[in-house]
Design an enzyme around this catalytic site. Sequence first.
Site, PDB file in Angstrom:
ATOM      1  N   ALA A  18      -3.368   0.875   6.049  1.00 59.24           N
ATOM      2  CA  ALA A  18      -2.636   1.797   6.916  1.00 59.24           C
ATOM      3  C   ALA A  18      -1.284   1.198   7.257  1.00 59.24           C
ATOM      4  CB  ALA A  18      -3.443   2.053   8.184  1.00 59.24           C
ATOM      5  N   CYS A 100     -13.170   0.012   7.805  1.00 59.12           N
ATOM      6  CA  CYS A 100     -12.076  -0.316   8.713  1.00 59.12           C
ATOM      7  C   CYS A 100     -12.617  -0.902  10.018  1.00 59.12           C
ATOM      8  CB  CYS A 100     -11.252   0.927   9.015  1.00 59.12           C
ATOM      9  SG  CYS A 100      -9.862   0.557  10.073  1.00 59.12           S
ATOM     10  N   ASP A 202      -9.654 -11.646   0.192  1.00 57.00           N
ATOM     11  CA  ASP A 202      -9.069 -12.970  -0.025  1.00 57.00           C
ATOM     12  C   ASP A 202      -8.678 -13.266  -1.466  1.00 57.00           C
ATOM     13  OD1 ASP A 202      -9.615 -13.311   2.625  1.00 57.00           O
ATOM     14  OD2 ASP A 202     -11.382 -14.575   2.321  1.00 57.00           O
ATOM     15  N   GLY A 224      -5.428  -6.651  -1.170  1.00 55.14           N
ATOM     16  CA  GLY A 224      -4.747  -6.084  -0.011  1.00 55.14           C
ATOM     17  C   GLY A 224      -3.553  -6.917   0.387  1.00 55.14           C
ATOM     18  N   ARG A 225      -3.770  -7.844   1.325  1.00 59.05           N
ATOM     19  CA  ARG A 225      -2.654  -8.566   1.930  1.00 59.05           C
ATOM     20  C   ARG A 225      -1.808  -9.345   0.924  1.00 59.05           C
ATOM     21  NH1 ARG A 225      -6.503 -11.504   5.907  1.00 59.05           N
ATOM     22  NH2 ARG A 225      -7.773 -11.161   4.049  1.00 59.05           N
TER      23      ARG A 225
HETATM   24  C1  LIG Z   1      -2.457  -3.811   7.520  1.00 52.60           C
HETATM   25  C2  LIG Z   1      -3.823  -3.453   6.994  1.00 52.60           C
HETATM   26  C3  LIG Z   1      -4.260  -2.134   7.039  1.00 52.60           C
HETATM   27  C4  LIG Z   1      -5.523  -1.783   6.542  1.00 52.60           C
HETATM   28  N1  LIG Z   1      -5.895  -0.462   6.545  1.00 52.60           N
HETATM   29  C5  LIG Z   1      -7.059  -0.103   5.946  1.00 52.60           C
HETATM   30  C6  LIG Z   1      -7.412   1.270   5.829  1.00 52.60           C
HETATM   31  O1  LIG Z   1      -6.688   2.189   6.255  1.00 52.60           O
HETATM   32  N2  LIG Z   1      -8.588   1.566   5.212  1.00 52.60           N
HETATM   33  C7  LIG Z   1      -9.421   0.587   4.723  1.00 52.60           C
HETATM   34  O2  LIG Z   1     -10.481   0.908   4.168  1.00 52.60           O
HETATM   35  N3  LIG Z   1      -9.114  -0.714   4.837  1.00 52.60           N
HETATM   36  C8  LIG Z   1      -7.950  -1.073   5.402  1.00 52.60           C
HETATM   37  N4  LIG Z   1      -7.595  -2.403   5.451  1.00 52.60           N
HETATM   38  C9  LIG Z   1      -8.475  -3.411   4.831  1.00 52.60           C
HETATM   39  C10 LIG Z   1      -8.038  -3.693   3.369  1.00 52.60           C
HETATM   40  O3  LIG Z   1      -8.191  -2.549   2.559  1.00 52.60           O
HETATM   41  C11 LIG Z   1      -8.868  -4.842   2.751  1.00 52.60           C
HETATM   42  O4  LIG Z   1     -10.213  -4.466   2.746  1.00 52.60           O
HETATM   43  C12 LIG Z   1      -8.729  -6.162   3.532  1.00 52.60           C
HETATM   44  O5  LIG Z   1      -7.372  -6.427   3.859  1.00 52.60           O
HETATM   45  C13 LIG Z   1      -9.294  -7.337   2.731  1.00 52.60           C
HETATM   46  O6  LIG Z   1      -8.608  -7.511   1.523  1.00 52.60           O
HETATM   47  P1  LIG Z   1      -7.496  -8.698   1.331  1.00 52.60           P
HETATM   48  O7  LIG Z   1      -8.167  -9.985   1.704  1.00 52.60           O
HETATM   49  O8  LIG Z   1      -7.122  -8.613  -0.122  1.00 52.60           O
HETATM   50  O9  LIG Z   1      -6.368  -8.366   2.265  1.00 52.60           O
HETATM   51  C14 LIG Z   1      -6.360  -2.771   5.977  1.00 52.60           C
HETATM   52  C15 LIG Z   1      -5.921  -4.109   5.943  1.00 52.60           C
HETATM   53  C16 LIG Z   1      -4.670  -4.457   6.424  1.00 52.60           C
HETATM   54  C17 LIG Z   1      -4.228  -5.894   6.348  1.00 52.60           C
END
Ligand SMILES: Cc1cc2nc3c(=O)[nH]c(=O)nc-3n(C[C@H](O)[C@H](O)[C@H](O)COP(=O)(O)O)c2cc1C
Length: 328
Positions: A18, A100, A202, A224-225
């Site tokens: 988001a 979420c 991660d 994601g991040r």
């Molecule tokens: C800023 C931000 C917004 C996120 N918004 C959503 C969202 O709208 N829907 C969702 O399912 N997950 C959301 N997530 C979770 C990510 O989709 C993901 O599952 C999570 O960041 C772990 O992945 P990563 O370690 O690659 O960041 C959000 C994460 C971040 C950091």
Amino acid sequence: MKIGPYQLGSNVILAPMAGVTDRPFRQLCKHLGAGMAVSEMVSSNSLLWGSAKTKRRADHRGEIEPRSVQIAGADPAMMADAARHNADNGAQIIDINMGCPAKKVCNVMAGSALLKDETLVAGILESVVGAVDVPVTLKIRTGWDKSTRNAERVARIAQESGIQCLAIHGRTRACAYTGEAEYDTIAAVKASVRIPVVANGDVATPEKAKYVLDYTGADAVMIGRAAQGRPWIFREINHFLRTGQRLPEPSAKEVRDILLGHLNNLYAFYGEYTGVRMARKHISWYSKGHAHGAAFRHAVNQVETVADQLDMVRHFFDHLAEEKELAA
Ligand SMILES: Cc1cc2nc3c(=O)[nH]c(=O)nc-3n(C[C@H](O)[C@H](O)[C@H](O)COP(=O)(O)O)c2cc1C
């Protein structure tokens, strides 16, 4: 990997975020190798569908296929309406958010809070799958907390309900973003269902992507991040998975050009006022880790116009390129 009729060009997927994964960012990641990019979540509350924000989130003009839209909510009938509404507006895949952790979402029993009620999970999934002709996918965490981890049961419910792909962020809701992602749980889920499973959590380097794919047996990884300010991570991972070799880091000039293109798309999508503001966090991410980045971020966050923002970004990365050339 295939989701319904859609054969993905890569098994590296951009996670829904988001405030981040708007159309300009999704399109950029897709151009740089993401096999799919899930949109920001759209509320199932129809009262919000007319708002400028929700309308913009549902704007997919020109977006590379497949167009996946995430919906969130806790009421099966409202979720079915939301799925129909988004499918009618161009979504080719509907993704349901049960991952979420945000309080705003969980307090109304949506997002990861739903994992506490498996009967309701089944009700929502069946209702949404029955409402649309497009494939429906699901994103979960591994459970509500460590003592009630139920990802395997939820995965089987998902499969029985007709869900066509399951993404798992390897943490419980209670774990927020702390600790290492639980790849064992993702591996157990993958072993217990036939539908494609996407491992998330991660993954920030090509080596980690390969490790997670091998360890969990998942069909794809979701980033994601680590894509924030580094949208080329998709081509880096694709290349590594294909060849076992790391691509060189993009040059300062290439980063400049990717960022300038990204900014121009943000301005076109949001208009100048909101575009400049949306751009700030992206500019910060792209400049992270570079010399003089902190001073640059402080200065660029003050400017209010497209012309000034573009000028400062160009100047920062040109200067960086010159410094690197001198050092080479
Ligand atoms: C800023 C931000 C917004 C996120 N918004 C959503 C969202 O709208 N829907 C969702 O399912 N997950 C959301 N997530 C979770 C990510 O989709 C993901 O599952 C999570 O960041 C772990 O992945 P990563 O370690 O690659 O960041 C959000 C994460 C971040 C950091």
